[in-house]
Design an enzyme around this catalytic site. Structure first.
Site, PDB file in Angstrom:
ATOM      1  N   ASN A 239       0.859  -1.189   0.000  1.00  0.00           N
ATOM      2  CA  ASN A 239       0.000   0.000   0.000  1.00  0.00           C
ATOM      3  C   ASN A 239       0.895   1.238   0.000  1.00  0.00           C
ATOM      4  O   ASN A 239       1.479   1.579   1.028  1.00  0.00           O
ATOM      5  CB  ASN A 239      -0.905  -0.036   1.244  1.00  0.00           C
ATOM      6  CG  ASN A 239      -1.769   1.208   1.377  1.00  0.00           C
ATOM      7  OD1 ASN A 239      -1.811   2.042   0.475  1.00  0.00           O
ATOM      8  ND2 ASN A 239      -2.447   1.332   2.503  1.00  0.00           N
ATOM      9  N   TRP A 240       0.958   1.889  -1.148  1.00  0.00           N
ATOM     10  CA  TRP A 240       1.856   3.046  -1.281  1.00  0.00           C
ATOM     11  C   TRP A 240       1.296   4.300  -0.618  1.00  0.00           C
ATOM     12  O   TRP A 240       1.979   5.314  -0.525  1.00  0.00           O
ATOM     13  CB  TRP A 240       2.124   3.349  -2.756  1.00  0.00           C
ATOM     14  CG  TRP A 240       2.909   2.306  -3.487  1.00  0.00           C
ATOM     15  CD1 TRP A 240       3.252   1.052  -3.050  1.00  0.00           C
ATOM     16  CD2 TRP A 240       3.457   2.425  -4.804  1.00  0.00           C
ATOM     17  NE1 TRP A 240       3.975   0.395  -4.012  1.00  0.00           N
ATOM     18  CE2 TRP A 240       4.119   1.212  -5.106  1.00  0.00           C
ATOM     19  CE3 TRP A 240       3.457   3.441  -5.763  1.00  0.00           C
ATOM     20  CZ2 TRP A 240       4.759   0.985  -6.314  1.00  0.00           C
ATOM     21  CZ3 TRP A 240       4.090   3.219  -6.983  1.00  0.00           C
ATOM     22  CH2 TRP A 240       4.741   2.004  -7.239  1.00  0.00           C
ATOM     23  N   LYS A 241       0.027   4.248  -0.251  1.00  0.00           N
ATOM     24  CA  LYS A 241      -0.651   5.419   0.342  1.00  0.00           C
ATOM     25  C   LYS A 241      -0.491   6.627  -0.593  1.00  0.00           C
ATOM     26  O   LYS A 241      -0.535   6.443  -1.818  1.00  0.00           O
ATOM     27  CB  LYS A 241      -0.134   5.658   1.758  1.00  0.00           C
ATOM     28  CG  LYS A 241      -0.246   4.370   2.602  1.00  0.00           C
ATOM     29  CD  LYS A 241      -0.031   4.535   4.054  1.00  0.00           C
ATOM     30  CE  LYS A 241      -0.204   3.188   4.743  1.00  0.00           C
ATOM     31  NZ  LYS A 241      -0.055   3.258   6.187  1.00  0.00           N
TER      32      LYS A 241
ATOM     33  N   HIS B 102      -9.662   0.919   5.108  1.00  0.00           N
ATOM     34  CA  HIS B 102      -8.390   1.237   5.773  1.00  0.00           C
ATOM     35  C   HIS B 102      -8.619   2.287   6.860  1.00  0.00           C
ATOM     36  O   HIS B 102      -9.373   3.238   6.664  1.00  0.00           O
ATOM     37  CB  HIS B 102      -7.373   1.740   4.746  1.00  0.00           C
ATOM     38  CG  HIS B 102      -5.978   1.718   5.270  1.00  0.00           C
ATOM     39  ND1 HIS B 102      -5.533   2.647   6.178  1.00  0.00           N
ATOM     40  CD2 HIS B 102      -4.951   0.864   5.061  1.00  0.00           C
ATOM     41  CE1 HIS B 102      -4.281   2.358   6.493  1.00  0.00           C
ATOM     42  NE2 HIS B 102      -3.899   1.291   5.823  1.00  0.00           N
TER      43      HIS B 102
ATOM     44  N   GLU C 224      -6.904   4.674   7.796  1.00  0.00           N
ATOM     45  CA  GLU C 224      -6.568   6.056   7.424  1.00  0.00           C
ATOM     46  C   GLU C 224      -7.697   6.711   6.623  1.00  0.00           C
ATOM     47  O   GLU C 224      -7.727   7.933   6.486  1.00  0.00           O
ATOM     48  CB  GLU C 224      -5.241   6.078   6.644  1.00  0.00           C
ATOM     49  CG  GLU C 224      -4.067   5.811   7.577  1.00  0.00           C
ATOM     50  CD  GLU C 224      -2.810   5.334   6.888  1.00  0.00           C
ATOM     51  OE1 GLU C 224      -2.734   5.362   5.645  1.00  0.00           O
ATOM     52  OE2 GLU C 224      -1.893   4.908   7.610  1.00  0.00           O
TER      53      GLU C 224
ATOM     54  N   GLU D 212      -5.229  -5.076  10.705  1.00  0.00           N
ATOM     55  CA  GLU D 212      -4.315  -3.947  10.808  1.00  0.00           C
ATOM     56  C   GLU D 212      -4.603  -3.173  12.093  1.00  0.00           C
ATOM     57  O   GLU D 212      -5.451  -2.256  12.096  1.00  0.00           O
ATOM     58  CB  GLU D 212      -4.509  -2.998   9.610  1.00  0.00           C
ATOM     59  CG  GLU D 212      -4.030  -3.543   8.293  1.00  0.00           C
ATOM     60  CD  GLU D 212      -3.445  -2.435   7.416  1.00  0.00           C
ATOM     61  OE1 GLU D 212      -2.313  -2.598   6.961  1.00  0.00           O
ATOM     62  OE2 GLU D 212      -4.107  -1.406   7.210  1.00  0.00           O
TER      63      GLU D 212
ATOM     64  N   GLY E 222       2.432   2.498  10.897  1.00  0.00           N
ATOM     65  CA  GLY E 222       3.345   3.630  10.763  1.00  0.00           C
ATOM     66  C   GLY E 222       4.084   4.002  12.041  1.00  0.00           C
ATOM     67  O   GLY E 222       4.707   5.053  12.113  1.00  0.00           O
TER      68      GLY E 222
ATOM     69  N   SER F 109       3.521  -1.907  10.440  1.00  0.00           N
ATOM     70  CA  SER F 109       4.968  -1.913  10.704  1.00  0.00           C
ATOM     71  C   SER F 109       5.648  -3.243  10.386  1.00  0.00           C
ATOM     72  O   SER F 109       6.552  -3.664  11.105  1.00  0.00           O
ATOM     73  CB  SER F 109       5.248  -1.487  12.155  1.00  0.00           C
ATOM     74  OG  SER F 109       4.837  -0.145  12.348  1.00  0.00           O
TER      75      SER F 109
ATOM     76  N   GLY G  64       2.951  -1.056   4.327  1.00  0.00           N
ATOM     77  CA  GLY G  64       2.914   0.382   4.016  1.00  0.00           C
ATOM     78  C   GLY G  64       4.306   0.872   3.694  1.00  0.00           C
ATOM     79  O   GLY G  64       4.835   0.652   2.602  1.00  0.00           O
ATOM     80  N   GLY G  65       4.950   1.516   4.661  1.00  0.00           N
ATOM     81  CA  GLY G  65       6.251   2.155   4.454  1.00  0.00           C
ATOM     82  C   GLY G  65       7.270   1.270   3.732  1.00  0.00           C
ATOM     83  O   GLY G  65       7.927   1.709   2.777  1.00  0.00           O
TER      84      GLY G  65
HETATM   85  P1  13P Z   1       3.033   0.533   7.729  1.00  0.00           P
HETATM   86  O1  13P Z   1       3.587  -0.753   7.166  1.00  0.00           O
HETATM   87  O2  13P Z   1       3.751   1.761   7.233  1.00  0.00           O
HETATM   88  O3  13P Z   1       2.906   0.473   9.213  1.00  0.00           O
HETATM   89  O4  13P Z   1       1.543   0.682   7.158  1.00  0.00           O
HETATM   90  C1  13P Z   1       0.684  -0.391   7.246  1.00  0.00           C
HETATM   91  C2  13P Z   1      -0.531  -0.080   6.461  1.00  0.00           C
HETATM   92  O5  13P Z   1      -1.276   0.810   6.811  1.00  0.00           O
HETATM   93  C3  13P Z   1      -0.774  -0.870   5.249  1.00  0.00           C
HETATM   94  O6  13P Z   1      -2.055  -0.653   4.752  1.00  0.00           O
END
Ligand code: 13P
Length: 271
Positions: A9-11, A105, A107, A184, A190, A229, A250-251
């Site tokens: 997930n590149w956000k 999600h 977010e 999640e 994050g 994470s 994510g990251g």
């Molecule tokens: P991180 O891996 O940056 O914690 O993000 C997880 C995430 O929200 C994937 O959708």
């Protein structure tokens, strides 16, 4: 047998030029990984899906078409079409060759929370998006997770059961055979602090059991991935747990080396 899935997930990251390069590098490494895995005795093939910002779907389609990689969007509208400014429908997404969509999600949920919609109403919206995805032959990756506050007050199972029950009520437990669940925990996203492998296993087992109470066969085949994470250094420990079928990253999905390591870890842990 459940085929592991690693989803990136590149956000809302990456300008267009580096997105194309990132897609190309991930594809290159995934193909290299395939040839390495072919020689590993205990390895299996995995699914890899990338979720760039929607404005880069054309790039994803151009770079990834013809490969084994999948791509998708970070959201989908609950509606078919009409006056919904800023939304993207399931059929539009399908038109870009996508196979997957992320749904629910945290977010995105927190945007609605600012409107003071309660969690039950938010879950209903997630269920409508889920129905849209399924009816357009897109695989929804439904994100479920508790906040820090819920975690600390022991409400994890309650939060998860609420959404799962709504999905089952709307579309039936069997519909989950066309979906993926992603646990999640909001407190792990994050932050650099993932859930422990033991905690992830406990929650994933709870999710599988909740589905199994309605449909055992669907529950057995259901992929439940973990997000929050996940890094190259902790992926293998998390994926080694029997009910963890991969990760939503994510990251670390923006770092080609880290993402490749994570994919490799998933390939060594078929369930
Ligand atoms: P991180 O891996 O940056 O914690 O993000 C997880 C995430 O929200 C994937 O959708």
């Amino acid at each position: 047998m459940r085929k592991p899935l690693v989803a990136g997930n590149w956000k809302m990251n990456n300008p267009i030029e580096s997105s194309r390069t990132l897609l190309q590098k991930i594809l290159y490494n995934a193909e290299m990984l395939d040839s390495i895995l072919a020689k590993e005795e205990n390895a299996c093939s995995i699914d890899i899906a990338l979720f760039p910002p929607s404005v880069y779907l054309r790039e994803a389609q151009e770079v990834l078409t013809g490969s084994d990689l999948h791509w998708g969007t970070q959201n989908v509208s609950a509606y078919d079409e009409g006056a919904y400014t800023g939304e993207i429908s399931a059929s539009m997404i399908k038109g870009f060759g996508c196979d997957y969509v992320l749904i629910g999600h945290s977010e995105r949920r927190c945007l609605y929370e600012k409107l003071e919609l309660d969690q039950y109403v938010l879950d209903q919206i997630v269920a409508e998006k889920y129905a849209q995805a399924i009816s357009h032959d897109l695989t929804p990756i439904v994100c479920i997770g508790e906040t820090k506050e819920d975690y600390e007050s022991g409400k994890t199972e309650q939060v998860i059961a609420r959404l799962l029950d709504i999905l089952i009520e709307h579309k039936g437990a069997h519909s989950l055979s066309k979906a993926v669940l992603a646990y999640e925990p909001v407190w792990a996203i994050g932050t650099g602090h993932s859930a422990s492998p033991e905690w992830a296993q406990q929650v994933h087992a709870f999710m599988r059991a909740r589905v199994a109470a309605h449909d055992k066969k669907t529950a057995q085949g259901l992929r439940i991935i973990y997000g929050g994470s996940v890094k190259a250094s902790n992926a293998a420990a998390i994926f080694s747990k029997p009910d963890v079928d991969g990760g939503l990253i994510g990251g670390a999905s923006l770092d080609v080396e880290a993402f490749t390591h994570i994919c490799f870890a998933a390939a060594l842990h078929q369930k």
